[in-house]
Design a protein around this motif. Structure first.
Motif: not given
Length: 249
Positions: A96-106
């Motif tokens: 979840v941390g990796v996925a959320v970081s991707q979404l936040a950066a996007h």
């Protein structure tokens, strides 16, 4: 190219921030569920990712998973987990941390693109209004020259009126750079180390050019920004074609 300050701050805090929060949560680990502890660490990952780059978010996610394992799961202060549910929670925290970081950066990228688009459209509209309003060609040239310095980040820019165009590196209509007849790789090599020609044309005819002087070592603007520069230069050509000759500036 130098990394923006906010990205450097995010990278610097990506590893220690989850550690500090995990240490702060350690006294409460027997009174809170593993899921709730993991959710708090996810919030830390989101904060780091939204502040900085995707890489910072991923580092924060890895750090959060490691310190969750070390401080908040049994046996404490060991990188081992005795309960299957805690293993699942740790893996989910990481995922979840990796996925959320991707979404936040996007999301940050989309916000930047939206703001940039609005700024570019405002400049194009401002210049078009000046041209359509019968503004002095001198005023149009000066306005576009200032806009080119701002959006391209060049050190200086001047305008030369006329059709006798020299052999300088050239910013083409498609936003690419050519040197002679060869394509110049902007992503790999940055700006060429000399003045760059941006031609002003209307109806397929050149009426002049802007000579751009990039600052050595500065970042190359995006293709979108370079295309806006081409559009602005062509608006100058339209103004000159309507108003007649203008002295070299």
């Amino acid at each position: 190219m130098r990394m923006p300050l906010r990205d450097r701050i995010a990278l610097a805090t990506a590893l220690p921030a989850p550690l500090v929060v995990a240490l702060a949560l350690a006294p409460f680990r027997t009174h809170m569920t593993s899921a709730n502890l993991a959710l708090i660490l996810v919030v830390v990952v989101v904060a780091v990712a939204s502040l900085g780059s995707r890489a910072a978010g991923v580092l924060a996610a890895l750090s959060a998973a490691a310190w969750f394992d070390f401080f908040l799961t049994r046996p404490y202060q060991h990188f081992t987990i005795s309960h299957g549910d805690d293993i699942t929670t740790t893996l989910l925290l990481l995922a979840v941390g990796v996925a959320v970081s991707q979404l936040a950066a996007h999301a940050r990228t989309l916000k930047l693109v939206t703001v940039t688009d609005a700024a570019h459209l405002a400049r194009i509209h401002e210049t078009a209004s000046l041209v359509q309003g019968g503004g002095s060609p001198y005023a149009v040239v000066d306005q576009v020259r200032q806009q080119l310095v701002e959006i391209l980040g060049v050190r200086a820019c001047r305008f030369e009126h006329g059709t006798l165009l020299g052999r300088h590196p050239r910013l083409e209509q498609d936003g690419s750079i050519t040197v002679g007849r060869a394509h110049w790789d902007l992503d790999k090599d940055g700006w060429p180390g000399e003045e760059i020609e941006l031609r002003s044309s209307v109806g397929g005819r050149y009426v002049g050019r802007f000579m751009l002087q990039p600052e050595p070592g500065t970042a190359v603007p995006s293709l979108q920004t370079r295309m806006v520069a081409v559009s602005l230069a062509d608006q100058v050509a339209g103004a000159l074609d309507t108003a007649g000759p203008v002295l070299d500036r």
